[in-house]
Design a protein around this motif. Structure first.
Motif, PDB file in Angstrom:
ATOM      1  N   TYR A 290       0.830  -1.200   0.000  1.00  0.00           N
ATOM      2  CA  TYR A 290       0.000   0.000   0.000  1.00  0.00           C
ATOM      3  C   TYR A 290       0.868   1.255   0.000  1.00  0.00           C
ATOM      4  O   TYR A 290       2.062   1.214   0.289  1.00  0.00           O
ATOM      5  CB  TYR A 290      -0.928   0.018   1.221  1.00  0.00           C
ATOM      6  CG  TYR A 290      -0.215   0.056   2.551  1.00  0.00           C
ATOM      7  CD1 TYR A 290       0.048   1.260   3.186  1.00  0.00           C
ATOM      8  CD2 TYR A 290       0.203  -1.117   3.172  1.00  0.00           C
ATOM      9  CE1 TYR A 290       0.709   1.293   4.396  1.00  0.00           C
ATOM     10  CE2 TYR A 290       0.863  -1.095   4.383  1.00  0.00           C
ATOM     11  CZ  TYR A 290       1.108   0.116   4.992  1.00  0.00           C
ATOM     12  OH  TYR A 290       1.757   0.146   6.186  1.00  0.00           O
ATOM     13  N   HIS A 292       1.053   4.954   1.739  1.00  0.00           N
ATOM     14  CA  HIS A 292       0.536   5.602   2.943  1.00  0.00           C
ATOM     15  C   HIS A 292       0.164   7.050   2.687  1.00  0.00           C
ATOM     16  O   HIS A 292      -0.865   7.522   3.161  1.00  0.00           O
ATOM     17  CB  HIS A 292       1.568   5.531   4.068  1.00  0.00           C
ATOM     18  CG  HIS A 292       1.000   5.883   5.413  1.00  0.00           C
ATOM     19  ND1 HIS A 292       0.673   7.168   5.766  1.00  0.00           N
ATOM     20  CD2 HIS A 292       0.686   5.114   6.494  1.00  0.00           C
ATOM     21  CE1 HIS A 292       0.202   7.189   6.999  1.00  0.00           C
ATOM     22  NE2 HIS A 292       0.195   5.951   7.457  1.00  0.00           N
ATOM     23  N   SER A 293       0.985   7.787   1.976  1.00  0.00           N
ATOM     24  CA  SER A 293       0.730   9.210   1.744  1.00  0.00           C
ATOM     25  C   SER A 293       1.141   9.580   0.335  1.00  0.00           C
ATOM     26  O   SER A 293       2.141   9.077  -0.174  1.00  0.00           O
ATOM     27  CB  SER A 293       1.531  10.083   2.725  1.00  0.00           C
ATOM     28  OG  SER A 293       1.254   9.762   4.058  1.00  0.00           O
ATOM     29  N   ALA A 327       2.710  10.255   9.641  1.00  0.00           N
ATOM     30  CA  ALA A 327       3.643   9.723   8.628  1.00  0.00           C
ATOM     31  C   ALA A 327       4.538  10.842   8.097  1.00  0.00           C
ATOM     32  O   ALA A 327       5.066  11.634   8.874  1.00  0.00           O
ATOM     33  CB  ALA A 327       2.880   9.021   7.518  1.00  0.00           C
ATOM     34  N   ALA A 395      -3.170   1.223   8.532  1.00  0.00           N
ATOM     35  CA  ALA A 395      -2.489   1.199   7.246  1.00  0.00           C
ATOM     36  C   ALA A 395      -2.457  -0.207   6.668  1.00  0.00           C
ATOM     37  O   ALA A 395      -1.999  -1.141   7.327  1.00  0.00           O
ATOM     38  CB  ALA A 395      -1.061   1.723   7.391  1.00  0.00           C
ATOM     39  N   ASN A 427      -9.827   2.482   6.474  1.00  0.00           N
ATOM     40  CA  ASN A 427      -9.064   1.587   5.601  1.00  0.00           C
ATOM     41  C   ASN A 427      -9.727   0.218   5.542  1.00  0.00           C
ATOM     42  O   ASN A 427      -9.062  -0.807   5.459  1.00  0.00           O
ATOM     43  CB  ASN A 427      -7.623   1.451   6.089  1.00  0.00           C
ATOM     44  CG  ASN A 427      -6.643   1.371   4.929  1.00  0.00           C
ATOM     45  OD1 ASN A 427      -6.773   0.532   4.052  1.00  0.00           O
ATOM     46  ND2 ASN A 427      -5.674   2.265   4.929  1.00  0.00           N
TER      47      ASN A 427
END
Length: 652
Positions: A290, A292-293, A327, A395, A427
């Motif tokens: 994945y 995250h940002s 993050a 996450a 999520n």
């Protein structure tokens, strides 16, 4: 004993110094645990940190060790030279070096493909890929290194150094190996992985082990053969070193990665790329699974999914914001632009990401206080109140269960200023409506909704554009919520990103009603991590649609086909001609509407909260607008989305 073989156990063993025997036993234990710790990190960044992934790794390694102990015991009496053991251990070390240096990334990519190919089965998706990757990377070394103790115990009891008590020697070598494992675990966890990374840890520890067993192999040879053996081993060592350097160099040549490091909590990889419109963006990848940002450096309000994080703030006008799970700061940058007078506190457990946030993502240290702490510990100890709290802790497949419980959200509520709001990035890609009870023994989103209600949030709303929820500590009618979003959408003086974000929230947010009693809240005593990590109920949806007794066989077949086409289409935009009949059929088939509503993801808001249009073209036109909203939102096409939001006001 084979008398024809001069290199028998007594003669070869007598030439090996005792310190080599002890060092090999110690470093064997060290190496097993160092590789196991590396395995945890590799699987975490490649497949996620699901309990299925970690459980599979542990199971496979224990099977390999058990097999090695058993086979090693038998081989110790048949391969009667200590050189045989040193040769096997040299193979184990060389294997670790070469595979880590040259094949780590390709093998991880294969495992990721296996995971993607079994998307609806959590056990196959995670377990099969984790097992394959564990065996490919660490199977042979683990199996061979577990033979050390049986060999040395036999050496001390019935071999060249016979005479020692078998029980005493067994306890001694098992203890020595375990001490090595303890040191390997601590050193790999506290020093090696955080400072030099997974690949360098595995390669360097394997190189030390290779040197040690190569020395043992040379010393166990006859004096006449030692020079020749040393030359062969030196050649092998140089070859392994060359392959290692080549592999390290090849990993550094990816031009899109502008920063890559490992910390005590995971991998930090920053990619600089462009979207389909050529706009520059930065993406933070803590794993292959994945992202995250993401951040558009020149336009922090460009990421439309990220704008949903800010949505409760458009009702509260926050002056102080708390971000749990900040993050590298993508959300913080959006907050800086959207709320220019606000001060943000960003909390993340990994201090390394804060350095990246300021140096690469441009976070202003004067407007943001960055705190390195566990989110729950922070909210338990903090005394400040915040107008907006953003919870972004779930996450990928990693769910910190101590931050999903009623007790945790009760602490969050205490930190909320009167009139404030909370955003929760769940999520959890779940089906938004009830299915027959037999098809859903567990629903992560429903349980989380019950958790928030039990923690004292009387007003809960679910956003269908981005899998998230808005929570408020006061009664808030949905009409008032929408009126706040509508006012921001219609404010021509507001930033375009703010207007579009408010419009998306307006047309894709619906109220969460009281959940049935069977959806018990998560608590510190009950938060089943394995079930929460599965999150998606899409597989149950397909099962329910395919097994229930149909009211209209032809129509149900169409509904199933349309849902499948919507979810699996490779096209950028759903086929509108197919979507419109689906939506029209919903209006005339009330019984199946809750079960298949996900097929019209953003249409959900209109289907539930607005009077059903009597004219079929109205359904068709509204369906097209929702499809455009989804398509443009996925591509962050803010400019084209604003007129679509204006058109939707005609119908909604």
């Amino acid at each position: 004993m084979n008398t024809a073989n001069e290199e028998t156990l007594p003669s070869s063993a007598e030439r090996v110094p005792s310190w080599v025997v002890l060092a090999t036993s110690f470093w064997g234990g060290f190496q097993i645990m160092a590789l196991e710790i590396c395995g945890f990190r590799v699987l975490q960044t490649s497949l996620g940190s699901s309990v299925v992934v970690t459980g599979t790794l542990l199971t496979v390694i224990m099977i390999l060790l058990s097999a090695g102990y058993y086979v090693g015991g038998h081989l110790s009496s048949r391969l009667e030279t200590t050189r045989s053991l040193f040769a096997l251990l040299a193979v184990a070390s060389l294997y670790s070096i070469v595979v880590t240096a040259l094949f780590l990334e390709p093998l991880a990519s294969v495992a990721e493909s296996i995971r993607a190919a079994h998307g609806l089965n959590v056990h196959l998706r995670s377990g099969l890929a984790a097992g394959m990757l564990t065996i490919a990377l660490y199977g042979l070394p683990m199996f061979l290194m577990s033979m050390i103790s049986p060999y040395w115990i036999r050496l001390q009891t019935v071999g060249a150094r016979a005479g020692a008590d078998a029980g005493v020697q067994s306890g001694f070598f098992m203890s020595l190996s375990t001490v090595g494992s303890i040191v390997g675990t601590m050193l790999a966890s506290y020093v090696l992985l955080p400072f030099i990374g997974v690949a360098s840890t595995a390669i360097s520890s394997s190189a030390v082990f290779l040197f040690l067993v190569a020395l043992g192999y040379v010393l166990s040879s006859t004096p006449e053969g030692q020079p020749r053996v040393a030359k062969v081993l030196a050649s092998m060592g140089l070859t392994a070193l060359s392959l290692t350097l080549l592999g390290a160099r090849s990993t550094e040549l990816d031009p899109g990665i502008i920063y890559q490091a490992e910390s005590m909590y995971g991998e930090i990889r920053i990619e600089k790329t462009q979207d389909e419109a050529g706009r520059e963006l930065l993406a933070y990848h803590p794993s292959r699974v994945y992202t995250h940002s993401i951040l558009y450096p020149q336009d922090p309000l460009r990421d439309l999914e990220g704008l949903m994080y800010l949505a409760p703030g458009w009702l509260t006008k926050p002056r102080k914001v708390l971000v749990l799970g900040s993050a590298v700061g993508g959300v913080l940058r959006g907050l800086e632009v959207a709320f220019p007078e606000a001060h943000m506190v960003g909390v993340d457990i990994d201090p390394e990401v804060h350095r990246v946030a300021t140096e690469l993502f441009g976070i202003d240290p004067k407007r943001n206080t960055l705190v390195s702490a566990d989110a729950r510990v922070f909210v338990a100890e903090d005394k400040e109140l915040y107008d907006l709290i953003i919870v972004d802790l779930f996450a990928g497949e990693f769910i910190p269960t101590h931050c999903v419980s009623q007790e945790f959200f009760s602490l969050v509520r205490r930190r909320l200023a009167p009139g404030g709001g909370v955003f929760v990035n769940t999520n959890m890609h779940d089906v938004h409506h009830e299915l027959p009870s037999e098809s859903e023994p567990f629903r992560a989103v429903r349980h989380l909704q019950s958790t928030l209600a039990a923690a004292g949030f009387p007003a809960l709303f679910e956003n269908a554009f981005f899998h998230s929820m808005f929570a408020f500590d006061r009664a808030l009618p949905i009409e008032q919520l929408r009126e706040g979003f509508r006012a921001k959408l219609e404010d021509t003086h507001a930033l375009e990103g703010v207007r579009v974000g408010a419009g998306l929230a307006l047309y894709t947010t619906s109220e969460v009603h009281a959940s049935p009693a069977r959806y018990r809240p998560f608590t510190d005593a009950w938060a089943p991590a394995f079930l929460i990590e599965q999150k998606s109920n899409l597989g149950n949806l397909y099962e329910a649609l395919s097994t229930r007794t149909p009211g209209d066989e032809v129509q149900d077949l169409v509904l199933r086909e349309q849902l499948h086409a919507w979810e699996t289409s490779d096209e950028d935009e759903p086929a509108l001609s197919d979507l419109a009949p689906l939506l029209r059929s919903l209006a005339g088939h009330e019984g199946s509407k809750p079960s298949i509503d996900i097929g019209a993801r953003h249409f959900r808001f209109a289907a539930e909260t607005q009077p059903v249009p009597t004219a079929q073209p109205s359904w068709s036109e509204l369906a097209k607008l929702y499809a455009q909203l989804y398509h443009l939102g996925e591509h962050n096409d803010r400019e084209q989305l604003l007129p679509v939001l204006d058109q939707m006001r005609v119908y909604l």
